[in-house]
Design an enzyme around this catalytic site. Structure first.
Site, short mmCIF file in Angstrom:
data_model
loop_
_atom_site.label_atom_id
_atom_site.label_comp_id
_atom_site.label_asym_id
_atom_site.label_seq_id
_atom_site.Cartn_x
_atom_site.Cartn_y
_atom_site.Cartn_z
CB THR A 1 71.57 39.41 -56.61
OG1 THR A 1 71.23 40.78 -57.04
CG2 THR A 1 70.59 39.26 -55.46
CD GLN B 1 69.60 38.22 -69.23
OE1 GLN B 1 70.44 38.92 -69.69
NE2 GLN B 1 69.24 38.88 -68.01
CE1 TYR C 1 58.43 35.28 -58.86
CE2 TYR C 1 59.76 37.22 -58.28
CZ TYR C 1 58.48 36.55 -58.51
OH TYR C 1 57.56 37.55 -58.77
CE1 TYR D 1 66.35 38.10 -58.01
CE2 TYR D 1 67.50 40.26 -57.41
CZ TYR D 1 67.46 38.86 -58.13
OH TYR D 1 68.62 38.60 -58.80
N1 LIG Z 1 68.98 39.52 -64.33
C1 LIG Z 1 70.01 40.29 -63.23
O1 LIG Z 1 69.67 41.60 -63.64
C2 LIG Z 1 70.57 39.69 -62.19
C3 LIG Z 1 71.13 40.55 -61.31
C4 LIG Z 1 72.08 40.09 -60.41
C5 LIG Z 1 71.93 38.69 -60.08
N2 LIG Z 1 71.06 37.90 -60.84
C6 LIG Z 1 71.21 36.42 -60.51
O2 LIG Z 1 71.92 35.80 -61.85
C7 LIG Z 1 71.31 34.40 -62.04
C8 LIG Z 1 70.73 34.22 -63.50
O3 LIG Z 1 69.95 35.18 -63.78
P1 LIG Z 1 69.19 35.49 -65.14
O4 LIG Z 1 69.19 37.00 -65.77
O5 LIG Z 1 69.99 34.57 -66.22
O6 LIG Z 1 67.64 34.94 -64.63
P2 LIG Z 1 66.66 34.65 -66.07
O7 LIG Z 1 66.92 34.97 -67.28
O8 LIG Z 1 65.50 35.28 -65.38
O9 LIG Z 1 66.50 33.14 -65.84
C9 LIG Z 1 65.83 32.37 -64.75
C10 LIG Z 1 65.38 31.00 -65.10
O10 LIG Z 1 65.05 30.31 -64.20
C11 LIG Z 1 64.02 29.65 -64.50
N3 LIG Z 1 63.20 29.27 -63.36
C12 LIG Z 1 62.31 29.94 -62.58
N4 LIG Z 1 61.68 29.24 -61.73
C13 LIG Z 1 62.22 27.93 -61.77
C14 LIG Z 1 62.13 26.77 -61.21
N5 LIG Z 1 61.02 26.62 -59.89
N6 LIG Z 1 62.66 25.71 -61.36
C15 LIG Z 1 63.38 25.59 -62.45
N7 LIG Z 1 63.94 26.69 -63.14
C16 LIG Z 1 63.11 27.97 -62.82
C17 LIG Z 1 63.33 30.47 -65.21
O11 LIG Z 1 62.60 29.80 -66.29
P3 LIG Z 1 61.05 30.17 -66.56
O12 LIG Z 1 61.18 31.18 -67.30
O13 LIG Z 1 60.41 28.97 -67.25
O14 LIG Z 1 60.38 30.27 -65.15
C18 LIG Z 1 64.38 30.99 -66.17
O15 LIG Z 1 64.83 30.45 -67.45
C19 LIG Z 1 70.15 34.38 -61.06
O16 LIG Z 1 70.51 33.73 -60.00
C20 LIG Z 1 69.77 35.89 -60.64
O17 LIG Z 1 69.21 35.92 -59.43
C21 LIG Z 1 70.52 38.46 -62.01
#
Ligand SMILES: NC(=O)c1ccc[n+]([C@@H]2O[C@H](COP(=O)([O-])OP(=O)(O)OC[C@H]3O[C@@H](n4cnc5c(N)ncnc54)[C@H](OP(=O)(O)O)[C@@H]3O)[C@@H](O)[C@H]2O)c1
Length: 286
Positions: free
Chosen positions: A100, A11, A60, A124
Site C-alpha cells: 500500500t 476486490q 486486513y 495498517y
Molecule cells: N482497498 C484499498 O483501498 C487498498 C489500498 C492500497 C492497497 N491495498 C491492498 O490491496 C490488496 C487487496 O485489497 P482489497 O481492497 O482487494 O481487499 P479486500 O476487498 O478487503 O479483501 C481482502 C480479503 O482478504 C480476506 N482475508 C482477511 N483475512 C484473511 C485471512 N486470515 N486469510 C485469508 N483471507 C483473509 C478477506 O476475507 P474476509 O472478508 O472473509 O475476512 C477479504 O476477502 C491488499 O493487500 C490491500 O492491503 C488496498
C-alpha cells in the site's frame, strides 16, 4: 500456469479470477478455506496443490479499525504473507504480494519511488510494511506491488460509499487535503499478470491510477459519472473539508502519489481510473 489465490472474495481476488488467462488454472481460496495466518494449513494446501505462483490478495484492510485491532492486523498483514513466502519457497512457487501507499508518511512533494524512505503513520501501514519486509527477506524474487485508493464493482470502496451517501443529500463534506491516485482493482490484476507473464525481476513495484486527485475531487468524478450514466438523477454538492474537520482513528498520509515509472518500464499501463469509475458506477445498485 497453476495459481493459488488467497483472499479470493476481496476486490482484487474477484477481479483476478475474472481476468485469469486462458490455459491458467486457479485454486481460489478465501478466509474460510485458507486462513493465511495458519502456517500448517498454508503449508498443507500449498504442498498438495503445488502452484507455480501464489497470489496473495488477502489482507486486513480496515485502516481505522486496525488502530484498535493491532494484533489481528499484524497476524493477517505480517504473519500471513510470511507464511505464504515460506510455503512458496518450499514448493518453488513465486509469490505475488500486494502492499500500500500507506507505508509512506505523506510528507513528500513529488511522487514516491519504490526506494523512498517508508514511515507509516498508522497500524495498517506498519503491518503492511512489515509484511513486505518479511516477503522480500524470505523470497527476494517475490513481486511486491504497492497500490493505492482501490475501487471496483466488488466489496466496499469509496465509489460505492459515495453513491450510497449521495441519496437524499444536498451536500457532502469530503476531505480535500489528501492527495493520491485512485486505482481500479481489475487493472491491478491485469498488471500483475503482465509482470508474471514476462517474468519480471523480483522486488517492489508501484502501480496506481494515471492521475492524482484529492478525495473530494474523486467524489466529484464519481458524481459526474453517475449523473452522466443516469445512475443518479441528482447529486449532492461536494464541499472540500480538511483532515482536521473529519477526524479518524488512523492518521493518513496527506500525499501518497506513487511514481510508477518502474512498472511502466515493464510494459504495464497505469490504471485509467476515470474510465473505470464509469464502468463501476454502471454496475452498482443504488
Ligand atoms: N482497498 C484499498 O483501498 C487498498 C489500498 C492500497 C492497497 N491495498 C491492498 O490491496 C490488496 C487487496 O485489497 P482489497 O481492497 O482487494 O481487499 P479486500 O476487498 O478487503 O479483501 C481482502 C480479503 O482478504 C480476506 N482475508 C482477511 N483475512 C484473511 C485471512 N486470515 N486469510 C485469508 N483471507 C483473509 C478477506 O476475507 P474476509 O472478508 O472473509 O475476512 C477479504 O476477502 C491488499 O493487500 C490491500 O492491503 C488496498
Amino acid at each position: 500456469m497453476k495459481v493459488l489465490l488467497t483472499g479470493a472474495k476481496g476486490q482484487l481476488g474477484r477481479c483476478f479470477c475474472d481476468r485469469l488467462p486462458t490455459g491458467w488454472s486457479v485454486l481460489a481460496t478465501d478466509s474460510d478455506s485458507l486462513d493465511i495466518t495458519d502456517l500448517e494449513k498454508v503449508q498443507s494446501v500449498v504442498a498438495e496443490y503445488q502452484p507455480d505462483v501464489i497470489v496473495n490478495a488477502a489482507a486486513y484492510t480496515a485502516v481505522d479499525k486496525a488502530e484498535s485491532e493491532q494484533d489481528v492486523a499484524m497476524l493477517i498483514n505480517e504473519i500471513g504473507p510470511k507464511n505464504l513466502a515460506l510455503a512458496a519457497n518450499a514448493c518453488g512457487a513465486r509469490l505475488v504480494h500486494i502492499s500500500t501507499d500507506y507505508v509512506f508518511d505523506g510528507e513528500a512533494t513529488a511522487p514516491y519511488v519504490e526506494m523512498a524512505a517508508t514511515n507509516p503513520l498508522g497500524v495498517y501501514g506498519k503491518t503492511k510494511l512489515n509484511g513486505e519486509l518479511a516477503v522480500s527477506e524470505i523470497q527476494p524474487a517475490a513481486l511486491i506491488i504497492r497500490t493505492a485508493w482501490v475501487f471496483s464493482e466488488y466489496g466496499n470502496n469509496f465509489v460505492k460509499t459515495m453513491l450510497r451517501l449521495a441519496q437524499g443529500r444536498e451536500s457532502l463534506g469530503i476531505v480535500a487535503d489528501q492527495r493520491g491516485c485512485p486505482t481500479y482493482a481489475g487493472d491491478i490484476a491485469a498488471a500483475l499478470l503482465v509482470l508474471l507473464q514476462k517474468e519480471a525481476p523480483g522486488g517492489i513495484y508501484h502501480f496506481c491510477g494515471n492521475s492524482e486527485v484529492t478525495w473530494s475531487e474523486f467524489a466529484e468524478v464519481i458524481f459526474a459519472s453517475a449523473l452522466q450514466q443516469k445512475v443518479l438523477t441528482q447529486v449532492p454538492a461536494v464541499n472540500g473539508i480538511t483532515t482536521e474537520q473529519y477526524p479518524t482513528p488512523a492518521k493518513r498520509p496527506k500525499y501518497s502519489v506513487l511514481n510508477c515509472t518502474k512498472i511502466r518500464n515493464e510494459g504495464v499501463e497505469l490504471s485509467p481510473w476515470k474510465e473505470r469509475v464509469s464502468f463501476v458506477v454502471t454496475r452498482c445498485q443504488v
